[in-house]
Design a protein around this motif. Structure first.
Motif, PDB file in Angstrom:
ATOM      1  N   VAL A  68       0.820  -1.173   0.065  1.00  0.00           N
ATOM      2  CA  VAL A  68      -0.055   0.040   0.020  1.00  0.00           C
ATOM      3  C   VAL A  68       0.838   1.361  -0.014  1.00  0.00           C
ATOM      4  CG1 VAL A  68      -1.679   1.285   1.417  1.00  0.00           C
ATOM      5  CG2 VAL A  68      -2.103  -1.155   1.081  1.00  0.00           C
ATOM      6  N   VAL A  69       1.822   1.094   0.856  1.00  0.00           N
ATOM      7  CA  VAL A  69       2.908   2.345   0.773  1.00  0.00           C
ATOM      8  C   VAL A  69       3.488   2.549  -0.374  1.00  0.00           C
ATOM      9  CG1 VAL A  69       5.012   3.250   1.768  1.00  0.00           C
ATOM     10  CG2 VAL A  69       3.170   2.228   3.331  1.00  0.00           C
ATOM     11  N   GLY A  70       3.936   1.475  -1.276  1.00  0.00           N
ATOM     12  CA  GLY A  70       4.328   1.634  -2.204  1.00  0.00           C
ATOM     13  C   GLY A  70       3.486   2.097  -3.310  1.00  0.00           C
ATOM     14  N   LEU A  71       2.178   1.721  -3.350  1.00  0.00           N
ATOM     15  CA  LEU A  71       1.215   2.250  -4.402  1.00  0.00           C
ATOM     16  C   LEU A  71       1.122   3.789  -4.366  1.00  0.00           C
ATOM     17  CD1 LEU A  71      -1.992  -0.113  -4.254  1.00  0.00           C
ATOM     18  CD2 LEU A  71      -0.589   0.308  -6.103  1.00  0.00           C
ATOM     19  N   ALA A  72       1.103   4.331  -3.249  1.00  0.00           N
ATOM     20  CA  ALA A  72       1.036   5.697  -2.982  1.00  0.00           C
ATOM     21  C   ALA A  72       2.393   6.295  -3.449  1.00  0.00           C
ATOM     22  CB  ALA A  72       1.153   6.192  -1.586  1.00  0.00           C
ATOM     23  N   ALA A  73       3.679   6.004  -3.156  1.00  0.00           N
ATOM     24  CA  ALA A  73       4.850   6.293  -3.557  1.00  0.00           C
ATOM     25  C   ALA A  73       5.063   6.175  -4.896  1.00  0.00           C
ATOM     26  CB  ALA A  73       5.952   5.538  -2.572  1.00  0.00           C
ATOM     27  N   GLY A  74       4.747   5.099  -5.613  1.00  0.00           N
ATOM     28  CA  GLY A  74       4.884   4.992  -6.835  1.00  0.00           C
ATOM     29  C   GLY A  74       4.093   6.220  -7.773  1.00  0.00           C
ATOM     30  N   GLN A  75       2.924   6.499  -7.485  1.00  0.00           N
ATOM     31  CA  GLN A  75       2.349   7.410  -8.019  1.00  0.00           C
ATOM     32  C   GLN A  75       2.978   8.902  -7.896  1.00  0.00           C
ATOM     33  OE1 GLN A  75      -2.129   7.395  -7.578  1.00  0.00           O
ATOM     34  NE2 GLN A  75      -1.988   5.853  -6.283  1.00  0.00           N
ATOM     35  N   LEU A  76       3.441   9.139  -6.801  1.00  0.00           N
ATOM     36  CA  LEU A  76       4.170  10.398  -6.507  1.00  0.00           C
ATOM     37  C   LEU A  76       5.400  10.431  -7.367  1.00  0.00           C
ATOM     38  CD1 LEU A  76       3.221  10.792  -2.766  1.00  0.00           C
ATOM     39  CD2 LEU A  76       2.319  12.253  -4.677  1.00  0.00           C
ATOM     40  N   LEU A  77       5.957   9.187  -7.626  1.00  0.00           N
ATOM     41  CA  LEU A  77       7.385   9.157  -8.177  1.00  0.00           C
ATOM     42  C   LEU A  77       7.246   9.226  -9.395  1.00  0.00           C
ATOM     43  CD1 LEU A  77      10.509   8.929  -7.817  1.00  0.00           C
ATOM     44  CD2 LEU A  77      10.110   6.413  -7.581  1.00  0.00           C
ATOM     45  N   LEU A  78       6.640   8.313 -10.038  1.00  0.00           N
ATOM     46  CA  LEU A  78       6.589   7.819 -11.530  1.00  0.00           C
ATOM     47  C   LEU A  78       5.729   8.701 -12.337  1.00  0.00           C
ATOM     48  CD1 LEU A  78       6.713   4.146 -11.236  1.00  0.00           C
ATOM     49  CD2 LEU A  78       8.631   5.556 -11.630  1.00  0.00           C
ATOM     50  N   GLY A  79       4.557   9.260 -11.698  1.00  0.00           N
ATOM     51  CA  GLY A  79       3.808  10.295 -12.585  1.00  0.00           C
ATOM     52  C   GLY A  79       4.492  11.457 -12.987  1.00  0.00           C
ATOM     53  N   PRO A  80       5.141  12.100 -12.304  1.00  0.00           N
ATOM     54  CA  PRO A  80       5.828  13.363 -12.733  1.00  0.00           C
ATOM     55  C   PRO A  80       7.167  13.023 -13.673  1.00  0.00           C
ATOM     56  CG  PRO A  80       5.446  13.505 -10.296  1.00  0.00           C
ATOM     57  CD  PRO A  80       5.246  12.053 -10.615  1.00  0.00           C
ATOM     58  N   LEU A  81       7.679  11.980 -13.377  1.00  0.00           N
ATOM     59  CA  LEU A  81       8.658  11.557 -14.353  1.00  0.00           C
ATOM     60  C   LEU A  81       7.984  11.242 -15.897  1.00  0.00           C
ATOM     61  CD1 LEU A  81      11.011   8.971 -12.443  1.00  0.00           C
ATOM     62  CD2 LEU A  81      11.466  11.305 -13.101  1.00  0.00           C
ATOM     63  N   SER A  82       7.006  10.717 -15.850  1.00  0.00           N
ATOM     64  CA  SER A  82       6.436  10.345 -17.251  1.00  0.00           C
ATOM     65  C   SER A  82       6.162  11.796 -18.057  1.00  0.00           C
ATOM     66  CB  SER A  82       4.988   9.573 -16.898  1.00  0.00           C
ATOM     67  OG  SER A  82       4.060  10.489 -16.605  1.00  0.00           O
ATOM     68  N   ALA A 360      -0.211  12.075 -10.343  1.00  0.00           N
ATOM     69  CA  ALA A 360       0.638  11.704  -9.235  1.00  0.00           C
ATOM     70  C   ALA A 360       0.129  12.253  -7.910  1.00  0.00           C
ATOM     71  CB  ALA A 360       2.002  12.225  -9.365  1.00  0.00           C
ATOM     72  N   LEU A 361      -0.290  13.595  -7.777  1.00  0.00           N
ATOM     73  CA  LEU A 361      -0.648  14.289  -6.718  1.00  0.00           C
ATOM     74  C   LEU A 361      -2.089  13.722  -6.217  1.00  0.00           C
ATOM     75  CD1 LEU A 361       0.825  17.900  -7.604  1.00  0.00           C
ATOM     76  CD2 LEU A 361       1.614  16.427  -5.578  1.00  0.00           C
ATOM     77  N   GLN A 362      -2.881  13.933  -7.275  1.00  0.00           N
ATOM     78  CA  GLN A 362      -4.432  13.486  -6.757  1.00  0.00           C
ATOM     79  C   GLN A 362      -4.372  12.144  -6.586  1.00  0.00           C
ATOM     80  OE1 GLN A 362      -7.675  12.813  -9.182  1.00  0.00           O
ATOM     81  NE2 GLN A 362      -6.563  12.962 -11.196  1.00  0.00           N
ATOM     82  N   GLY A 363      -3.712  11.256  -7.117  1.00  0.00           N
ATOM     83  CA  GLY A 363      -3.903   9.532  -6.798  1.00  0.00           C
ATOM     84  C   GLY A 363      -2.962   9.369  -5.599  1.00  0.00           C
ATOM     85  N   GLY A 364      -1.812   9.816  -5.416  1.00  0.00           N
ATOM     86  CA  GLY A 364      -0.858   9.731  -4.302  1.00  0.00           C
ATOM     87  C   GLY A 364      -1.507  10.298  -3.006  1.00  0.00           C
ATOM     88  N   LEU A 365      -1.913  11.362  -3.220  1.00  0.00           N
ATOM     89  CA  LEU A 365      -2.297  12.224  -1.751  1.00  0.00           C
ATOM     90  C   LEU A 365      -3.625  11.620  -1.247  1.00  0.00           C
ATOM     91  CD1 LEU A 365      -1.472  15.827  -2.413  1.00  0.00           C
ATOM     92  CD2 LEU A 365      -0.188  14.438  -1.194  1.00  0.00           C
ATOM     93  N   SER A 366      -4.542  11.225  -2.227  1.00  0.00           N
ATOM     94  CA  SER A 366      -5.722  10.619  -1.660  1.00  0.00           C
ATOM     95  C   SER A 366      -5.424   9.191  -1.127  1.00  0.00           C
ATOM     96  CB  SER A 366      -6.801  10.570  -2.742  1.00  0.00           C
ATOM     97  OG  SER A 366      -6.155   9.852  -4.018  1.00  0.00           O
ATOM     98  N   PHE A 367      -4.562   8.554  -1.629  1.00  0.00           N
ATOM     99  CA  PHE A 367      -4.217   7.037  -1.276  1.00  0.00           C
ATOM    100  C   PHE A 367      -3.445   7.216   0.062  1.00  0.00           C
ATOM    101  CE2 PHE A 367      -4.678   3.040  -3.075  1.00  0.00           C
ATOM    102  CZ  PHE A 367      -4.023   2.284  -2.069  1.00  0.00           C
ATOM    103  N   LEU A 368      -2.657   8.259   0.400  1.00  0.00           N
ATOM    104  CA  LEU A 368      -2.186   8.528   1.416  1.00  0.00           C
ATOM    105  C   LEU A 368      -3.336   8.794   2.527  1.00  0.00           C
ATOM    106  CD1 LEU A 368       1.221  10.087   0.779  1.00  0.00           C
ATOM    107  CD2 LEU A 368       0.954   8.054   1.601  1.00  0.00           C
ATOM    108  N   THR A 369      -4.073   9.676   2.310  1.00  0.00           N
ATOM    109  CA  THR A 369      -5.366   9.900   3.335  1.00  0.00           C
ATOM    110  C   THR A 369      -5.995   8.834   3.578  1.00  0.00           C
ATOM    111  OG1 THR A 369      -5.494  12.191   2.191  1.00  0.00           O
ATOM    112  CG2 THR A 369      -7.183  11.400   3.475  1.00  0.00           C
TER     113      THR A 369
END
Length: 414
Positions: A68-82, A360-369
């Motif tokens: 679950v932690v990886g799911l949030a981190a992956g969105q925040l990391l790889l979304g901007p790289l794309s 990344a921001l909307q998916g990662g932040l909502s998942f972390l919430t």
């Protein structure tokens, strides 16, 4: 595109969008629905996993938490790289790594290796979620993008219902290692689906500079943009209320209403079906009604139902049959079937200039919430409906208030 949506979007500095082929629905469903399959399919095997690896229950549970932690981190990391490297290459590499890491999980000799592999598996799966949303933004605009998100959502909302059944079928003929072998096969299927169904949706002339500083600048740009962040904050609030239901409803209904596990499975499946049905209805209505109005319907429905649940919790428990909280929870969850695809589309539209970073921001932040608020019901108690109902009401009322504050104002008369 409606006037409301236009007001939430800044001009795209790259100019008009070049025509590219829309991504395959099958590939998008794979990418967005892999999360539940990588978690719910082996939950029932956690005790067997603990015994097999001669580890503790905490380490066994950590294999879920790490993903679950990886799911949030992956969105925040790889979304901007794309936004700098493009979508297709990262997607293909991510799918291949997901399959490989699933094999590592299946062969893991001990708990630490499994936890590490699960964390990395979550990172590449989370990247796939963000990039899948970005490809929709690259190829669709306005309410047509919302319609696509609604169709995908109506299918992926069923994943949490289907995944445990698939996991049970696998475990009936194998072990927890067999589940990860099946996930390796799912990774291969994702790779093929992306290879055949998703072309590069971000041409080179539309890409943004690579580098840590530039990536941080894109994230800061969107974080300072209230036209974008208002949608992110709203989806975080709604997700918070929804995850309290996910984390607490099983314990509360079984404790306060003496519901059996099998009955709860029916309750959960019914509510998930309502959410999927709402997502399909959203898909059918959005081109005529618009994402903004349908989101309002979803938030208001969930808020009113959550407050109704709070009212039921304050009543005499002996006078409240199971049908009451069941029906109210069904409306809460069904409302999310409108709220989630609408807010996803509106946020992506507002952040179109950096679609991968926006996803990344909307998916990662909502998942972390969601991950942070899930334990709330456990902290306040499972013995009655009140803690869960009160917590859900706080989040949904806050979402409704924000929706009221940011609603479009009519233009002044000339």
């Amino acid at each position: 595109m409606s006037t409301t949506q236009q007001s939430a979007v800044r001009p795209d500095p790259a100019g008009p969008q070049s025509p590219v082929r829309a991504p395959s629905l099958v590939a998008l469903v794979f990418l967005l629905g892999v999360g539940p399959f990588a978690t719910d399919t082996y939950i029932a095997a956690l005790p067997d996993l603990q015994r097999s690896l001669s580890t503790s229950a905490a380490v066994a549970q950590l294999t879920l938490t790490a993903f679950v932690v990886g799911l949030a981190a992956g969105q925040l990391l790889l979304g901007p790289l794309s936004d700098a490297w493009g979508r297709r290459r990262l997607l293909l590499v991510g799918c291949a790594l997901f399959a490989l890491l699933s094999v590592v999980c299946a062969l893991a000799p001990n708990g630490p290796v499994l936890v590490t592999a699960r964390l990395l598996q979550g990172v590449v799966a989370g990247g796939g979620v963000a990039l899948a949303r970005a490809t929709v933004t690259d190829t669709h605009r306005g309410d047509r993008a919302a319609a696509t998100f609604g169709l995908i959502s109506s299918i992926t909302f069923l994943s949490p219902v289907v995944a445990p059944a698939v996991g049970g079928l696998i475990l009936a003929h194998g072990t927890w290692r067999t589940v990860f072998a099946a996930l390796a096969g799912l990774g291969v299927a994702m790779f093929v689906a992306v290879l055949l169904g998703i072309r590069e949706t971000l041409p080179r002339h539309r890409r943004q500079p690579a580098g840590l500083r530039q990536t941080g600048a894109r994230m800061a740009d969107l974080a300072r943009d209230w036209a974008f962040m208002r949608h992110v904050v709203l989806v975080c609030l709604a997700t918070g209320g929804f995850f309290i239901y996910i984390g607490g409803s099983s314990f509360v209904l079984q404790s306060a209403f003496d519901v059996s596990p099998s009955t709860y499975t029916v309750v959960f499946a019914t509510n998930a079906a309502a959410m999927a049905g709402a997502g399909l209805l959203f898909r059918l209505l959005v081109l005529r009604v618009g994402a903004v109005r349908l989101r309002t319907v979803g938030v208001v429905a969930s808020t009113v139902a959550a407050l109704g649940l709070l009212g039921a919790a304050l009543a005499d428990p002996a006078t409240v049959p199971l049908a009451v909280p069941w029906a109210l929870l069904c409306v809460v969850v069904g409302g999310m079937g409108f709220t989630m695809p609408a807010t996803t589309a509106l946020a992506q539209e507002a952040g179109r200039r950096s679609a991968g970073t926006a996803a990344a921001l909307q998916g990662g932040l909502s998942f972390l919430t969601g991950a942070l608020v899930t334990p709330l019901t456990g902290i306040f108690g499972y013995d009655s409906l009140l803690p869960m109902a009160a917590s859900m009401s706080v989040f949904f009322v806050a979402a409704a208030v924000l929706l009221y504050l940011v609603r479009p104002r009519p233009a002044p008369a000339a």
